[in-house]
Motif scaffolding. Structure first.
Motif, PDB file in Angstrom:
ATOM      1  N   TYR A 369       1.312  -1.569  -0.197  1.00  0.00           N
ATOM      2  CA  TYR A 369      -0.131   0.126  -0.272  1.00  0.00           C
ATOM      3  C   TYR A 369       1.173   0.977   0.148  1.00  0.00           C
ATOM      4  CZ  TYR A 369      -2.705  -3.126   2.781  1.00  0.00           C
ATOM      5  OH  TYR A 369      -2.908  -4.694   3.237  1.00  0.00           O
ATOM      6  N   PHE A 370       0.548   2.623   0.157  1.00  0.00           N
ATOM      7  CA  PHE A 370       0.985   3.319  -0.072  1.00  0.00           C
ATOM      8  C   PHE A 370      -0.244   4.708   1.017  1.00  0.00           C
ATOM      9  CE2 PHE A 370      -0.811   3.987  -4.975  1.00  0.00           C
ATOM     10  CZ  PHE A 370      -1.269   5.489  -4.301  1.00  0.00           C
ATOM     11  N   ILE A 371       0.784   5.749   1.373  1.00  0.00           N
ATOM     12  CA  ILE A 371       0.405   6.348   1.678  1.00  0.00           C
ATOM     13  C   ILE A 371       1.029   7.752   0.476  1.00  0.00           C
ATOM     14  CG2 ILE A 371      -0.797   8.598   3.265  1.00  0.00           C
ATOM     15  CD1 ILE A 371      -0.698   6.530   5.102  1.00  0.00           C
ATOM     16  N   GLY A 372      -0.309   8.860   0.545  1.00  0.00           N
ATOM     17  CA  GLY A 372       0.689  10.038  -0.760  1.00  0.00           C
ATOM     18  C   GLY A 372       0.542  11.194  -0.087  1.00  0.00           C
ATOM     19  N   VAL A 373       1.546  12.239  -0.408  1.00  0.00           N
ATOM     20  CA  VAL A 373       1.111  13.278   0.253  1.00  0.00           C
ATOM     21  C   VAL A 373       1.465  14.372  -0.619  1.00  0.00           C
ATOM     22  CG1 VAL A 373       1.664  14.685   2.634  1.00  0.00           C
ATOM     23  CG2 VAL A 373       2.526  12.983   3.071  1.00  0.00           C
ATOM     24  N   LEU A 374       0.439  15.094  -0.904  1.00  0.00           N
ATOM     25  CA  LEU A 374       0.562  15.898  -2.265  1.00  0.00           C
ATOM     26  C   LEU A 374       0.754  17.361  -1.421  1.00  0.00           C
ATOM     27  CD1 LEU A 374       0.067  16.742  -4.851  1.00  0.00           C
ATOM     28  CD2 LEU A 374      -2.042  16.687  -4.613  1.00  0.00           C
ATOM     29  N   ASP A 375       1.402  18.320  -1.448  1.00  0.00           N
ATOM     30  CA  ASP A 375       2.261  19.408  -1.319  1.00  0.00           C
ATOM     31  C   ASP A 375       2.318  20.402  -2.705  1.00  0.00           C
ATOM     32  OD1 ASP A 375       2.928  22.090  -0.145  1.00  0.00           O
ATOM     33  OD2 ASP A 375       5.654  20.719   0.407  1.00  0.00           O
TER      34      ASP A 375
END
Ligand code: ATP
Ligand code: MG
Length: 688
Positions: A369-375
């Motif tokens: 799985y992944f957790i994506g963080v958008l900045d």
């Protein structure tokens, strides 16, 4: 309007009177008490000082907590995302948006810090494993090369990023990947006197050891280079020399060897030298480089022959019909191509740096799985808005559309699931018309139209905008023609924005002097050659045709559109969490909250819209058991002795409370309330 008991509530949906004034009042009271986070979705107000809310102890206190058990915090969102990922076996994303200086990057770092702490291999005795350390240390590297001091933010990210943290099926971090969007490369060659170039220029010139300076012939200081001398030299409270040490340390941890490190500095040095090439204009209006000493330095650093380099700049070979002829250039043309080259070098090297970091942290194994963080930068609406603003606002339009769909459709799906009486409401928030206008190819949207004009032999910025008017004027309510300027008006979600189109053809084509890029592709310095390898190939063909065929040549707009599509595709495959960052005042000051400024941001980023939806919907809900436990005392002796099922009990109690029927709905497992109703019940309960 709200009873004082509701001052500083954690969740804005709890306010009895839910409106702009009460929302801002609440935000303000909380902010002044250092409570910088508020819920509905998470709102974070920049405190502009260090608060003791990011300690290991606090991290531990958020671990494995239920949603509303703890006060709102960026750690709470991070924990929910992590949990939902493992429980629901679904990828997650955390979308952090806001204006420049609002705190996106700081909050992004906190997410990664939190996850690195709780998802580290537990058998490890150190706080972080090596992989976690590398992921954390990617950031100072990116910031040195991609951030700069601006009027709004002393550490402003001049690029957008999407960091995917990958996990194995046991929930341990197994790797990470960074995707980068749009670098503001114009800053390399020009800064206003109140701002700076990218941090690395100052760090290197102030802090690099003499061996590196000598290697790259950097014998001057900030005042000696055209690309730094007009800018500010220092940032209050920041020591560039210490930052350079931090950068080197980070590079070492990530595993970038000293030899590799030097190559990234080579680029910075070559850019500095490029800026100092002195071009003069002869009587014939032709460009000359009389003093070749600086050009010699450039060529030494870049590993290319000086004669061919100078010739390529001032008298390049161009194709005229079938022939190749040498064509003299004016001083302006040469300066333009030198700056384009400096920007391309820097941007390509930044891309290579991101790739290098990915090589270290992006392990191929065990990605469950992944957790994506958008900045990524929020809507930009300036006095004059150009191509860069269109790209950013286009991105935000798409992100807002994603947010709307998620918020409004998902919420209503919940109602359906619980079988409550509800007519689907179309909130009129479909942003697709504006998005279509930008990205569609049939009819030709703005980006496609720009691409078309870029290959027309005689096209200009003017023909571009005329063509655009002919396609869209009076055809779309989202499109307008400005009265005075050459450009167009777009009706964005956040506001109507007027764009000026001067220079767009060039910005989109982003042309380089191919005589010189060919030289670079054959540089004796392998790193330089690798950055321009797309210009390799048939030595007699200097045209762009070759590259079109091989699919390398793409316009800036097209590349951005493709990247954005890939991002959206990923986001739509995740369960999203939204963080809205707010800048409290324009002075970078702690303890000051400027109401109109904050309200404007709440409007732009959809918080107020979300609240409007809350008002027509049923934002508060409580399971039957909990509802009965909590509120039975408001109507004692209503429920008969013995067993009553939960739904029945809720029904009887609600009737006894004499609430208006429209104030609540009874679902299959929960009672749903209009905004504020539950708060009123609480009030009564407290007075009992
Ligand atoms: P940009 O779009 O310009 O990159 P940004 O939204 O990423 O802006 P940040 O760089 O995260 O803004 O924040 C700007 C500054 O505000 C930080 O350098 C820091 O000084 C301060 N700041 C932001 N958030 C916090 C926080 N939670 N605690 C303490 N200081 C903060
Ligand atoms: Mg930032």
């Amino acid at each position: 309007m709200n009873p004082p008991k509701f001052d500083k509530v954690e969740d804005m949906a709890d306010l009895t009177h839910l409106n702009e004034a009460s929302v801002i009042h609440n935000l303000r009271l909380r902010y002044l008490s250092d409570m910088i986070y508020v819920r509905l979705f998470l709102v974070a107000v920049n405190p502009y000082r260090s608060l003791p809310i990011y300690t290991d102890e606090i991290i531990r206190s958020y671990k494995n907590k239920r949603r509303y058990e703890m006060p709102p915090h960026i750690y709470a969102i991070s924990d929910i995302a992590y949990h939902d990922m493992l429980q629901g076996r679904e990828n997650q994303s955390i979308l952090i948006t806001g204006e420049s200086g609002a705190g996106k990057t700081e909050n992004t770092k906190k997410v990664i810090q939190y996850i690195a702490t709780i998802a580290s291999d537990s058998t490890n005795t150190k706080k972080y494993g090596i992989l976690e350390q590398q992921i954390l240390q990617a950031n100072p590297i990116l910031e040195a090369f991609g951030n700069a001091q601006t009027i709004r933010n002393n550490n402003s990210s001049r690029f957008g990023k999407f960091i995917r943290i990958e996990f194995n099926s046991a929930g341990q971090i197994s790797g990470a990947n960074i995707e980068r969007y749009l670098l503001e490369k114009s800053r390399v060659t020009y800064q206003t006197p109140e701002e700076r170039n990218f941090h690395i220029f100052y760090q290197l010139l102030k802090g690099a050891p003499s061996a590196i300076k000598k290697k790259f012939l950097l014998d001057g200081s900030l005042d000696d280079y055209r690309f730094t001398k007009h800018s500010r030299k220092d940032i209050d409270g920041v020591d560039d020399i210490a930052e350079f040490e931090i950068l080197l340390n980070a590079m070492n941890i990530v595993g970038i060897s000293e030899d590799e490190q030097v190559e990234f500095f080579r680029i910075v040095a070559s850019v500095l030298h490029l800026g100092n090439i002195c071009v003069t204009s002869g009587r014939d209006d032709q460009a000359h480089i009389l003093d070749t000493s600086v050009a010699e330095k450039v060529c030494h650093v870049l590993g290319v022959p000086i004669d061919a380099f100078i010739k390529g700049l001032i008298k390049p070979q161009v194709k005229a019909g079938r022939e190749w002829v040498a064509q003299a250039r004016t001083k302006e043309q040469v300066l333009y191509s030198i700056e384009a080259l400096a920007k391309a070098l820097y941007e390509r090297s930044f891309g290579a740096l991101v790739e290098r970091i990915n090589k270290a942290i992006d392990t191929p194994s065990n990605k469950a799985y992944f957790i994506g963080v958008l900045d990524i930068a929020g809507f930009e609406i300036f006095q004059t808005n150009g191509f860069e603003q269109l790209c950013i606002n286009y991105t935000n339009e798409k992100l807002q559309q994603f947010f709307n769909q998620h918020m409004f459709i998902l919420e209503q799906e919940q109602y359906k699931l619980e079988n409550i009486e509800w007519d689907f409401i179309d909130f009129g928030l479909d942003l697709q018309p504006t998005i279509d206008l930008i990205e569609k190819t049939k009819p030709v949207g703005i980006l496609a139209c720009l691409d078309e004009e870029c290959v027309m032999p005689k096209a200009t910025d003017k023909t571009f905008v005329e063509k655009l008017h002919s396609i869209w004027k009076n055809k779309s309510p989202k499109y307008g023609v400005p009265r005075f300027q050459q450009g167009f008006i777009l009706n964005h979600y956040a506001a109507k924005v007027e764009y000026t189109t001067s220079g767009w053809l060039n910005k989109n084509k982003d042309p380089l002097n191919e005589n010189v890029t060919k030289l670079l592709a054959h540089s004796s310095q392998p790193y330089i050659a690798s950055l321009f390898s797309d210009f390799l190939g048939d030595t007699t063909d200097y045209g762009t045709k070759n590259r079109v065929k091989r699919g390398v040549f793409r316009t800036v707009g097209r590349r951005h559109k493709e990247q954005l599509h890939s991002l959206m595709q990923q986001l739509y495959s995740t369960q999203p969490h939204f963080v809205r960052c707010i800048v409290p005042n324009a002075k970078k000051m702690a303890g000051k909250i400027n109401t109109p400024l904050v309200l404007d941001q709440l409007r732009c980023n959809g918080v107020l819209e979300g609240i409007r939806i809350c008002r027509v919907g049923f934002p508060n809900r409580l399971g039957f058991v909990e509802f009965r436990q909590r509120y039975e005392i408001l109507a004692p002796r209503i429920l008969p002795e013995g067993y009553v099922n939960g739904r029945e009990a809720a029904h009887k109690l609600l009737e006894a409370f004499k609430l208006e029927g429209n104030q609540y709905r009874i679902g299959l497992s929960k009672v749903f309330f209009r905004a504020g109703v539950l708060a009123e019940l609480e009030e009564v309960r407290d007075n009992k």
